[in-house]
Design a protein around this motif. Sequence first.
Motif, PDB file in Angstrom:
ATOM      1  N   UNK A 124       5.087   8.062   5.368  1.00  0.00           N
ATOM      2  CA  UNK A 124       5.454   7.157   4.276  1.00  0.00           C
ATOM      3  C   UNK A 124       6.972   7.075   4.125  1.00  0.00           C
ATOM      4  N   UNK A 125       7.507   5.855   4.063  1.00  0.00           N
ATOM      5  CA  UNK A 125       8.958   5.665   4.009  1.00  0.00           C
ATOM      6  C   UNK A 125       9.573   6.253   2.743  1.00  0.00           C
ATOM      7  N   UNK A 126       8.940   6.024   1.595  1.00  0.00           N
ATOM      8  CA  UNK A 126       9.494   6.517   0.336  1.00  0.00           C
ATOM      9  C   UNK A 126       9.481   8.044   0.291  1.00  0.00           C
ATOM     10  N   UNK A 127       8.405   8.646   0.806  1.00  0.00           N
ATOM     11  CA  UNK A 127       8.338  10.112   0.863  1.00  0.00           C
ATOM     12  C   UNK A 127       9.419  10.660   1.776  1.00  0.00           C
ATOM     13  N   UNK A 128       9.594  10.032   2.928  1.00  0.00           N
ATOM     14  CA  UNK A 128      10.644  10.439   3.856  1.00  0.00           C
ATOM     15  C   UNK A 128      12.014  10.363   3.203  1.00  0.00           C
ATOM     16  N   UNK A 129      12.274   9.269   2.478  1.00  0.00           N
ATOM     17  CA  UNK A 129      13.570   9.122   1.802  1.00  0.00           C
ATOM     18  C   UNK A 129      13.770  10.224   0.773  1.00  0.00           C
ATOM     19  N   UNK A 170      -2.714  12.634   5.097  1.00  0.00           N
ATOM     20  CA  UNK A 170      -1.847  12.555   6.278  1.00  0.00           C
ATOM     21  C   UNK A 170      -0.838  11.421   6.214  1.00  0.00           C
ATOM     22  N   UNK A 171      -1.046  10.479   5.297  1.00  0.00           N
ATOM     23  CA  UNK A 171      -0.077   9.386   5.145  1.00  0.00           C
ATOM     24  C   UNK A 171       1.247   9.869   4.568  1.00  0.00           C
ATOM     25  N   UNK A 172       1.241  11.047   3.957  1.00  0.00           N
ATOM     26  CA  UNK A 172       2.491  11.630   3.472  1.00  0.00           C
ATOM     27  C   UNK A 172       3.490  11.844   4.612  1.00  0.00           C
ATOM     28  N   UNK A 173       2.973  12.002   5.829  1.00  0.00           N
ATOM     29  CA  UNK A 173       3.836  12.294   6.976  1.00  0.00           C
ATOM     30  C   UNK A 173       4.621  11.086   7.452  1.00  0.00           C
TER      31      UNK A 173
END
Length: 232
Positions: A219-224, A214-217
């Motif tokens: 995470x700043x780097x994933x969002x970028x 759930x941290x994928x939701x």
Amino acid sequence: MLTPRQGFPALLTLCLTLCAALLAPTTALAAPRTAVRNPVVFVHGYNADPGVWGSLREDLRADGYADAQLFSWGYDTHRSVNEVLAGQLGAYVDQVRRQTGAAKVDIVGHSFGSLVSRWYVKYGGGTAAVAHWVSLGGPNHGTSTAWACALWDQACRDMTPGSYVVKNLAAGDETPGAVAYATFWSDCDEVVNPDDSVPLAGAVNVAVGCLKHNDLLGDDATSAGVRAFLAS
């Protein structure tokens, strides 16, 4: 015939008119162009709800998306992917396209939402309506953790390795049509097992490091990475 007093204002008016005509195209060419963005449809995962998308929605708004371009689909996560949910998602996408006037949407799915949206794209006509498709921690080739609830829950059965849904999504081309596909996966995902169930042949597959499911939701780097992909 114009007198000298009359002639000077007339000549000045003519010069100003010609200058305006010459400058108009230059001004138009120099005007900034507004980027055209597709509406984004978020598809949450198993036992979740549209509220999980708060962080990514905020990041997209900061990038210039309007609220009217961001749609979070809510659905019963205990239903069948192929028999029920993919068709409901297709109807929702059609509604978004009518509401916004957009020819296509972008889809971002988390976990189980990846299977629902993939089935819609591959078998429900979504290749004509979807421009970008993103999976965050999707059990795209099944996850062994789904066996824990498969006995009584259809969605869990759909997520098990070798299920009807998993086999048919893997058959032939895993990333069909002109849709741009991307997956983001973690090597510390406690829900998707094995971790490399997420990547797809033909997709941009991004390893995000050691993150919980759930941290994928948030995470700043994933969002970028997601936002850069949607802008590509």
